[in-house]
Structure formats: structure tokens, C-alpha cells
Design an enzyme around this catalytic site. Sequence first.
Site, PDB file in Angstrom:
ATOM      1  N   GLU A  52      18.189 -14.797  31.281  1.00 34.03           N
ATOM      2  CA  GLU A  52      17.662 -14.225  30.304  1.00 34.03           C
ATOM      3  C   GLU A  52      17.507 -13.451  28.895  1.00 34.03           C
ATOM      4  O   GLU A  52      18.650 -12.289  28.689  1.00 34.03           O
ATOM      5  CB  GLU A  52      16.493 -14.237  30.784  1.00 34.03           C
ATOM      6  CG  GLU A  52      15.101 -14.121  30.864  1.00 34.03           C
ATOM      7  CD  GLU A  52      14.024 -14.121  32.069  1.00 34.03           C
ATOM      8  OE1 GLU A  52      14.270 -13.865  33.280  1.00 34.03           O
ATOM      9  OE2 GLU A  52      13.195 -12.947  31.924  1.00 34.03           O
ATOM     10  N   GLU A 102       8.460  -9.841  25.585  1.00 33.38           N
ATOM     11  CA  GLU A 102       7.238 -10.028  25.922  1.00 33.38           C
ATOM     12  C   GLU A 102       6.560  -9.102  25.684  1.00 33.38           C
ATOM     13  O   GLU A 102       6.308  -8.173  25.114  1.00 33.38           O
ATOM     14  CB  GLU A 102       7.920  -9.306  27.704  1.00 33.38           C
ATOM     15  CG  GLU A 102       8.501 -10.005  28.191  1.00 33.38           C
ATOM     16  CD  GLU A 102       9.322  -9.781  29.783  1.00 33.38           C
ATOM     17  OE1 GLU A 102       7.893 -10.380  30.485  1.00 33.38           O
ATOM     18  OE2 GLU A 102      10.074  -9.264  29.856  1.00 33.38           O
TER      19      GLU A 102
END
Length: 213
Positions: free
Chosen positions: A88, A92
Site C-alpha cells: 500500500e 491520508e
Amino acid sequence: MADPALHPETQPLKQIAIDYNPEACTHCPNSNTITLTFDHRGGARWRTTTRFLYGTFSALIQCPTGNTNGLNFNLYLSSLEGDKSQDEIDFEFLGKDKTIVQTNYYTTGTGNRESIHQLGFDCSDGFHEYVIKWGPGEIVWLIDGEVVRKVERKEGEDFPEKPMFLYSSVWDASYIDEGRWTGKYVGCDAPYVCVYKDIHVPTGTALECSCDS
């Protein structure tokens, strides 16, 4: 020498899959715009319909306005969301403070590589460009054309190398670290709408794949 895997041709995103709560996600392929809404129904998550092995991924994003405490809104790559061994790469946004963004990356389910960046603006005030450039030896995160983080692969260290989908979601992360990460959800300004436009993906590195494995 520049890594050629970071610079394959990119094209506008034409098709998405919605993983949950489809009524809270709208997609207009003609304008290359996606909206995600968080309200009493919860949030939603979209992803590309194919995985990619390296390349440049970008979007213009305007984050939700108002009191967004508790919410996480994002743009990220993942080999498969929910898989405990996923690779990943993240942008964010943490609802408690819309003047920062967190970057992180995971290899075979292990992260803990977080870095917080001062944006110099409120991410809900307008559209800004967020770019992830991912190659076999390097990851670069850019905001409005400026490099905010660069990680080079070191010999003997794990590095993201699984084909990955491009994802985005809006969700309530209040329960993480007792609210210290994103704050505690209040919801006084719901609905919260996150808008993505001019989304580009490296179509030349797209792989034929099953969407459930």
C-alpha cells in the site's frame, strides 16, 4: 538516472468499481469527476477496476468542509484492501486538522512508515493536485507539483512490488488510537463531500486481474 517505471503514459480514469455504499458515491466519466459523501449512511470507497504495476497516479482533490473531526479521506494504492499481506502507498487526510496530510507505505501488511506534512493551506478550501509516483526502486509523493516525500529502496529492505488498485474512501476513523489520529467524529456539518477530478492512471501498466483476489 530517472526510473522509467515512474513515467509511463497516463490517461484519464474511465471506469471505477464501488466497494460499498454506492448511493454515497457518484462518478461522471465525461467530466472525470468522482464524489464521495459521508453522512448518516456512513461513507463509501471506490477503486479502479484493474491493478497496475508501477506508474504515476494523480488527482485534483477538494476535501470536505466544516467540522470533519474523526473522518479520514484519502487517495492510495493497495494490492487489495483488507488483505493482511497487502502492499500500500497512501495519502491520508486526517479530519482533525485539514492543514496536514499523512503519507505512508506498507509492504506485505507492515506499515509504520508514517510521515506528516504541512500543506500550507486548508485542503477543503479548493482543489489541489496530489500525485503518487511508484517504481521498483522509488516512491515519490507530490502536492501541486512539489515533492513532499521521496523514498528510495535500500538493499535488503522490503518495498511495495505487488500490483495495486487505486483507491479512495471517506470513513469514520474515530476508534483508532482512541480518537488521537483523526479526532472524534462530531458530524455537525454533515453531509461531508470529498470531490476528486482530473484523475489519471498509468494505463500502460494496467494488468488483467480478478477483482476479488
